[in-house]
Design a protein around this motif. Structure first.
Motif, PDB file in Angstrom:
ATOM      1  N   PRO A  41     -10.104 -92.012  13.599  1.00 41.72           N
ATOM      2  CA  PRO A  41     -10.466 -91.673  14.968  1.00 41.72           C
ATOM      3  C   PRO A  41     -11.983 -91.638  15.142  1.00 41.72           C
ATOM      4  N   VAL A  42     -12.452 -92.414  16.089  1.00 39.18           N
ATOM      5  CA  VAL A  42     -13.891 -92.521  16.332  1.00 39.18           C
ATOM      6  C   VAL A  42     -14.397 -91.209  16.913  1.00 39.18           C
ATOM      7  N   GLY A  43     -15.493 -90.722  16.356  1.00 38.70           N
ATOM      8  CA  GLY A  43     -16.122 -89.515  16.861  1.00 38.70           C
ATOM      9  C   GLY A  43     -15.692 -88.243  16.174  1.00 38.70           C
ATOM     10  N   THR A  48     -12.788 -85.219   9.923  1.00 32.55           N
ATOM     11  CA  THR A  48     -12.048 -85.968   8.904  1.00 32.55           C
ATOM     12  C   THR A  48     -12.741 -85.955   7.539  1.00 32.55           C
ATOM     13  N   ARG A  49     -13.983 -85.472   7.485  1.00 37.82           N
ATOM     14  CA  ARG A  49     -14.630 -85.272   6.187  1.00 37.82           C
ATOM     15  C   ARG A  49     -13.973 -84.148   5.409  1.00 37.82           C
ATOM     16  N   PHE A  50     -13.454 -83.166   6.148  1.00 39.99           N
ATOM     17  CA  PHE A  50     -12.881 -81.981   5.510  1.00 39.99           C
ATOM     18  C   PHE A  50     -11.372 -82.064   5.338  1.00 39.99           C
ATOM     19  N   ALA A  51     -10.685 -82.758   6.246  1.00 35.79           N
ATOM     20  CA  ALA A  51      -9.222 -82.850   6.165  1.00 35.79           C
ATOM     21  C   ALA A  51      -8.751 -84.070   6.956  1.00 35.79           C
ATOM     22  N   ASP A  52      -7.537 -84.476   6.668  1.00 32.16           N
ATOM     23  CA  ASP A  52      -6.906 -85.595   7.350  1.00 32.16           C
ATOM     24  C   ASP A  52      -6.652 -85.238   8.813  1.00 32.16           C
ATOM     25  N   ILE A  53      -6.531 -86.253   9.657  1.00 32.55           N
ATOM     26  CA  ILE A  53      -6.305 -86.011  11.083  1.00 32.55           C
ATOM     27  C   ILE A  53      -4.972 -85.305  11.323  1.00 32.55           C
ATOM     28  N   ARG A  54      -4.003 -85.492  10.429  1.00 30.36           N
ATOM     29  CA  ARG A  54      -2.714 -84.778  10.582  1.00 30.36           C
ATOM     30  C   ARG A  54      -2.905 -83.277  10.377  1.00 30.36           C
ATOM     31  N   CYS A  55      -3.807 -82.918   9.504  1.00 30.98           N
ATOM     32  CA  CYS A  55      -4.117 -81.494   9.320  1.00 30.98           C
ATOM     33  C   CYS A  55      -4.716 -80.923  10.596  1.00 30.98           C
ATOM     34  N   TRP A  56      -5.632 -81.668  11.201  1.00 28.96           N
ATOM     35  CA  TRP A  56      -6.257 -81.195  12.434  1.00 28.96           C
ATOM     36  C   TRP A  56      -5.266 -81.195  13.588  1.00 28.96           C
ATOM     37  N   SER A  57      -4.291 -82.095  13.551  1.00 31.04           N
ATOM     38  CA  SER A  57      -3.268 -82.065  14.593  1.00 31.04           C
ATOM     39  C   SER A  57      -2.391 -80.827  14.439  1.00 31.04           C
ATOM     40  N   SER A  58      -2.215 -80.367  13.205  1.00 32.48           N
ATOM     41  CA  SER A  58      -1.435 -79.143  13.009  1.00 32.48           C
ATOM     42  C   SER A  58      -2.155 -77.930  13.586  1.00 32.48           C
ATOM     43  N   VAL A  59      -3.488 -77.974  13.653  1.00 27.86           N
ATOM     44  CA  VAL A  59      -4.227 -76.887  14.304  1.00 27.86           C
ATOM     45  C   VAL A  59      -3.850 -76.829  15.788  1.00 27.86           C
ATOM     46  N   PHE A  94     -16.853 -79.780  19.621  1.00 28.84           N
ATOM     47  CA  PHE A  94     -18.023 -79.706  18.755  1.00 28.84           C
ATOM     48  C   PHE A  94     -18.118 -80.936  17.870  1.00 28.84           C
ATOM     49  N   ALA A  95     -16.977 -81.415  17.366  1.00 27.39           N
ATOM     50  CA  ALA A  95     -16.983 -82.604  16.512  1.00 27.39           C
ATOM     51  C   ALA A  95     -17.452 -83.827  17.302  1.00 27.39           C
TER      52      ALA A  95
END
Length: 144
Positions: A41-43, A48-59, A94-95
């Motif tokens: 994902p752009v931007g 994504t440096r810290f976790a996969d986008i699926r992890c962030w989607s779980s947030v 923020f990201a």
């Protein structure tokens, strides 16, 4: 059907209805990324440096579920629902802002503003909406 909807909206009130809408939307947004994640994902490089986008989607999904659950509590006890609703858009905004500042994604500035104004500030305003409002000014008979 209409009677059931009226009972439900009376039970939830104005603040609860806002929390149900916010929570449902956040769960749906998170599921979109969890079920079919974008390859890069752009931007969102900062995330994504810290976790996969699926992890962030779980947030998004977890905060949305918390927001939805707190809709059913009484006014005064629903505050955590509004706080949890702010977490995902604040983090993603923020990201995107970071991506714009570093030059990774110049459109990130617009997306950061959209998350900040369209989500975070709107949720802050919704948290201040009283459950019942008094008409202003009071009728003449009430003033006497």
């Amino acid at each position: 059907m209409c009677a059931a909807v009226r009972r439900l909206t009376r039970r939830l009130g104005r603040r609860g209805t806002a929390l149900v809408i916010l929570g449902s939307a956040k769960v749906c947004f998170g599921l979109g990324f969890a079920l079919q994640p974008e390859p890069g994902p752009v931007g969102l490089g900062l995330l994504t440096r810290f976790a996969d986008i699926r992890c962030w989607s779980s947030v998004w999904i977890i905060c949305g579920a918390i927001t939805f659950a707190f809709a059913w509590l009484r006014v005064g006890r629903d505050g955590l629902g509004f706080y949890s609703a702010q977490v995902p858009p604040f983090v993603w905004g923020f990201a995107y802002l970071w991506g714009a500042v570093t030059g990774e994604h110049l459109r990130g500035l617009a997306l950061a503003a959209w998350f900040g104004i369209g989500h975070v500030l709107l949720i802050m305003w919704l948290a201040t909406v009283p459950e019942h409002s008094v008409p202003h000014p009071a009728p003449r008979k009430a003033r006497r």
